[in-house]
Scaffold this active site. Structure first.
Site, PDB file in Angstrom:
ATOM      1  N   TYR A  54      -1.772  -7.257  17.203  1.00 46.38           N
ATOM      2  CA  TYR A  54      -2.054  -6.364  16.066  1.00 46.38           C
ATOM      3  C   TYR A  54      -3.307  -5.525  16.326  1.00 46.38           C
ATOM      4  CZ  TYR A  54      -2.607  -4.979  11.135  1.00 46.38           C
ATOM      5  OH  TYR A  54      -2.732  -4.275   9.968  1.00 46.38           O
ATOM      6  N   TYR A  74     -16.931  -9.439   4.376  1.00 49.09           N
ATOM      7  CA  TYR A  74     -16.845  -8.246   3.529  1.00 49.09           C
ATOM      8  C   TYR A  74     -18.102  -8.140   2.651  1.00 49.09           C
ATOM      9  CZ  TYR A  74     -12.203  -7.512   5.265  1.00 49.09           C
ATOM     10  OH  TYR A  74     -11.154  -7.242   6.098  1.00 49.09           O
ATOM     11  N   ILE A  94       0.839  -1.205   0.000  1.00 47.67           N
ATOM     12  CA  ILE A  94       0.000   0.000   0.000  1.00 47.67           C
ATOM     13  C   ILE A  94       0.876   1.257   0.000  1.00 47.67           C
ATOM     14  CG2 ILE A  94      -1.707   1.290   1.342  1.00 47.67           C
ATOM     15  CD1 ILE A  94      -2.651  -1.473   2.482  1.00 47.67           C
ATOM     16  N   VAL A 123      -6.412  -6.103   2.336  1.00 50.66           N
ATOM     17  CA  VAL A 123      -5.892  -5.925   0.974  1.00 50.66           C
ATOM     18  C   VAL A 123      -5.061  -7.172   0.713  1.00 50.66           C
ATOM     19  CG1 VAL A 123      -4.365  -4.527  -0.476  1.00 50.66           C
ATOM     20  CG2 VAL A 123      -5.900  -3.409   1.166  1.00 50.66           C
TER      21      VAL A 123
HETATM   22  P1  NAI Z   1       3.363  -4.859   3.395  1.00 48.30           P
HETATM   23  O1  NAI Z   1       3.886  -5.883   4.326  1.00 48.30           O
HETATM   24  O2  NAI Z   1       3.051  -5.240   2.001  1.00 48.30           O
HETATM   25  O3  NAI Z   1       4.350  -3.608   3.326  1.00 48.30           O
HETATM   26  C1  NAI Z   1       4.877  -3.050   4.499  1.00 48.30           C
HETATM   27  C2  NAI Z   1       6.175  -2.349   4.184  1.00 48.30           C
HETATM   28  O4  NAI Z   1       6.693  -1.872   5.423  1.00 48.30           O
HETATM   29  C3  NAI Z   1       7.231  -3.284   3.578  1.00 48.30           C
HETATM   30  O5  NAI Z   1       7.855  -2.664   2.463  1.00 48.30           O
HETATM   31  C4  NAI Z   1       8.209  -3.502   4.729  1.00 48.30           C
HETATM   32  O6  NAI Z   1       9.549  -3.722   4.306  1.00 48.30           O
HETATM   33  C5  NAI Z   1       8.063  -2.194   5.500  1.00 48.30           C
HETATM   34  N1  NAI Z   1       8.461  -2.322   6.896  1.00 48.30           N
HETATM   35  C6  NAI Z   1       8.154  -3.316   7.763  1.00 48.30           C
HETATM   36  N2  NAI Z   1       8.751  -3.111   8.939  1.00 48.30           N
HETATM   37  C7  NAI Z   1       9.428  -1.945   8.836  1.00 48.30           C
HETATM   38  C8  NAI Z   1      10.249  -1.212   9.706  1.00 48.30           C
HETATM   39  N3  NAI Z   1      10.507  -1.648  10.949  1.00 48.30           N
HETATM   40  N4  NAI Z   1      10.795  -0.064   9.273  1.00 48.30           N
HETATM   41  C9  NAI Z   1      10.551   0.382   8.018  1.00 48.30           C
HETATM   42  N5  NAI Z   1       9.810  -0.286   7.130  1.00 48.30           N
HETATM   43  C10 NAI Z   1       9.237  -1.431   7.533  1.00 48.30           C
HETATM   44  O7  NAI Z   1       2.067  -4.253   4.105  1.00 48.30           O
HETATM   45  P2  NAI Z   1       0.794  -3.520   3.497  1.00 48.30           P
HETATM   46  O8  NAI Z   1      -0.270  -4.511   3.330  1.00 48.30           O
HETATM   47  O9  NAI Z   1       1.203  -2.683   2.366  1.00 48.30           O
HETATM   48  O10 NAI Z   1       0.379  -2.632   4.759  1.00 48.30           O
HETATM   49  C11 NAI Z   1       0.675  -1.260   4.865  1.00 48.30           C
HETATM   50  C12 NAI Z   1      -0.031  -0.714   6.094  1.00 48.30           C
HETATM   51  O11 NAI Z   1      -1.421  -0.971   5.991  1.00 48.30           O
HETATM   52  C13 NAI Z   1       0.400  -1.363   7.424  1.00 48.30           C
HETATM   53  O12 NAI Z   1       0.426  -0.393   8.439  1.00 48.30           O
HETATM   54  C14 NAI Z   1      -0.693  -2.380   7.690  1.00 48.30           C
HETATM   55  O13 NAI Z   1      -0.801  -2.691   9.050  1.00 48.30           O
HETATM   56  C15 NAI Z   1      -1.885  -1.642   7.153  1.00 48.30           C
HETATM   57  N6  NAI Z   1      -3.004  -2.508   6.793  1.00 48.30           N
HETATM   58  C16 NAI Z   1      -2.843  -3.489   5.853  1.00 48.30           C
HETATM   59  C17 NAI Z   1      -3.901  -4.293   5.503  1.00 48.30           C
HETATM   60  C18 NAI Z   1      -3.798  -5.425   4.546  1.00 48.30           C
HETATM   61  O14 NAI Z   1      -4.735  -6.254   4.503  1.00 48.30           O
HETATM   62  N7  NAI Z   1      -2.749  -5.524   3.714  1.00 48.30           N
HETATM   63  C19 NAI Z   1      -5.235  -4.066   6.099  1.00 48.30           C
HETATM   64  C20 NAI Z   1      -5.270  -3.032   7.089  1.00 48.30           C
HETATM   65  C21 NAI Z   1      -4.188  -2.272   7.408  1.00 48.30           C
HETATM   66  C1  1HS Z   2      -4.073  -7.074   8.206  1.00 50.02           C
HETATM   67  C2  1HS Z   2      -5.166  -6.099   8.089  1.00 50.02           C
HETATM   68  O1  1HS Z   2      -4.987  -5.018   8.959  1.00 50.02           O
HETATM   69  C3  1HS Z   2      -6.538  -6.673   8.201  1.00 50.02           C
HETATM   70  S1  1HS Z   2      -6.889  -7.448   9.746  1.00 50.02           S
HETATM   71  C4  1HS Z   2      -8.521  -8.092   9.405  1.00 50.02           C
HETATM   72  C5  1HS Z   2      -8.485  -9.321   8.654  1.00 50.02           C
HETATM   73  S2  1HS Z   2      -9.988  -9.969   8.195  1.00 50.02           S
HETATM   74  O2  1HS Z   2     -10.253 -11.045   9.151  1.00 50.02           O
HETATM   75  O3  1HS Z   2     -11.053  -9.010   8.185  1.00 50.02           O
HETATM   76  O4  1HS Z   2      -9.769 -10.495   6.840  1.00 50.02           O
END
Ligand code: NAI
Ligand code: 1HS
Length: 256
Positions: free
Chosen positions: A157, A216, A19, A190
């Site tokens: 989390y 969803y 993201i 996502v």
């Molecule tokens: P992702 O895992 O694809 O990307 C996360 C990025 O953060 C990676 O490039 C990773 O190298 C970097 N990262 C991890 N630890 C780090 C650190 N200590 N210092 C600097 N960089 C670091 O995750 P995604 O899915 O793109 O998530 C982005 C944000 O959205 C996060 O805060 C996540 O919790 C939140 N989120 C994601 C959801 C999902 O379903 N993918 C749903 C809800 C929230």
């Molecule tokens: C990882 C991200 O923040 C979503 S947590 C909720 C997962 S789900 O059970 O609604 O698919």
């Protein structure tokens, strides 16, 4: 490049992929100068190179956002690169892992708190004086539906994301009068990012996947761009009266 963010300088943590990368790309497409910060140096460099190839003024800095001293150094360099200013910070870096209160390892609990919550505090602290000096700015934090609903086996989390939403409100109360708007985006799942793969790979049984999707109402998971658009809105002047809000972007997951 013209757009809502011409001449704006944006730092996005955790933006080498997922993201965060899509958010960086969209800011760039709307004229912003972007700074990619990520723990993964190679991926961060590749991301900045990719955006540069698309015509965006992009730089990359390797940073573990949980390293307090390194945050100050990296943000100092990024702000210097932006000739002394930063308009927008997106605290996107986050990690997730699984476990209940009984089964979560203490080290994992601490790491989840550090990356999602404490780093949001470190990185925000690193930009606030510069934003103040320049008359304002915008910070967008990353919550989650997990900050609103109890998700099975995600004790740390869920706790961390609820804390980010709380911190967002506190910062908005503290800084709005200085022209610094602080808001949060809370995405639903996502599936196409590394975290999405981790989440969906956690229980591959068809029944479990069906159960997850059935939460969803829209009938699908989200796409990175659908979250990034919400981030750009909150960071833009269109959101000039948004302070301390938590923009839930979840296909209706928390509505039911
Ligand atoms: P992702 O895992 O694809 O990307 C996360 C990025 O953060 C990676 O490039 C990773 O190298 C970097 N990262 C991890 N630890 C780090 C650190 N200590 N210092 C600097 N960089 C670091 O995750 P995604 O899915 O793109 O998530 C982005 C944000 O959205 C996060 O805060 C996540 O919790 C939140 N989120 C994601 C959801 C999902 O379903 N993918 C749903 C809800 C929230
Ligand atoms: C990882 C991200 O923040 C979503 S947590 C909720 C997962 S789900 O059970 O609604 O698919």
């Amino acid at each position: 490049m013209a757009g809502r963010f011409g001449n704006k300088c944006v730092i996005i943590t955790g933006s080498a992929g997922g993201i965060g990368f899509e958010t960086a790309r969209m800011f760039g497409q709307e004229g912003a100068r972007v700074c990619i910060m990520d723990i993964n140096e190679e991926a961060a460099d590749a991301a900045a190179e990719r955006l540069s190839g698309e015509g965006t003024d992009a730089v990359a800095f390797q940073l573990d956002v949980t390293d307090e001293a390194a945050v100050d150094v990296a943000f100092g360099r990024a702000i210097e690169n932006f000739s002394g200013k930063v308009d927008i910070l997106v605290n996107n870096a986050g990690i997730a892992d699984f476990g209940s209160v009984e089964t979560t390892d203490t080290a994992i609990w601490r790491r989840i708190m550090d990356v999602n919550v404490t780093a949001t505090y470190f990185c925000s602290r690193a930009v606030l004086p510069v934003m103040r000096e320049h008359g304002g700015g915008a910070i967008v934090n990353f919550g989650s539906v997990a900050g609103h609903a109890g998700i099975n086996n995600m004790a740390a989390y869920c706790t961390a994301k609820a804390a980010v939403i709380g911190l967002t409100k506190q910062m908005a109360a503290q800084y709005s009068a200085e022209g610094i708007r602080v808001n949060c985006v809370s995405p639903g799942t996502v599936a196409t990012t590394a975290m999405g793969h981790q989440l969906l790979g956690s229980d591959m049984s068809e029944e479990a996947q069906k159960r997850r999707l059935s939460k969803y109402p829209i009938g699908r998971f989200g796409e990175p761009g659908e979250i990034a658009r919400a981030v750009l809105f909150l960071a833009s002047e269109e959101a000039s009266f948004c302070c301390g809000s938590d923009f839930v972007v979840d296909g209706g997951m928390t509505a039911i």
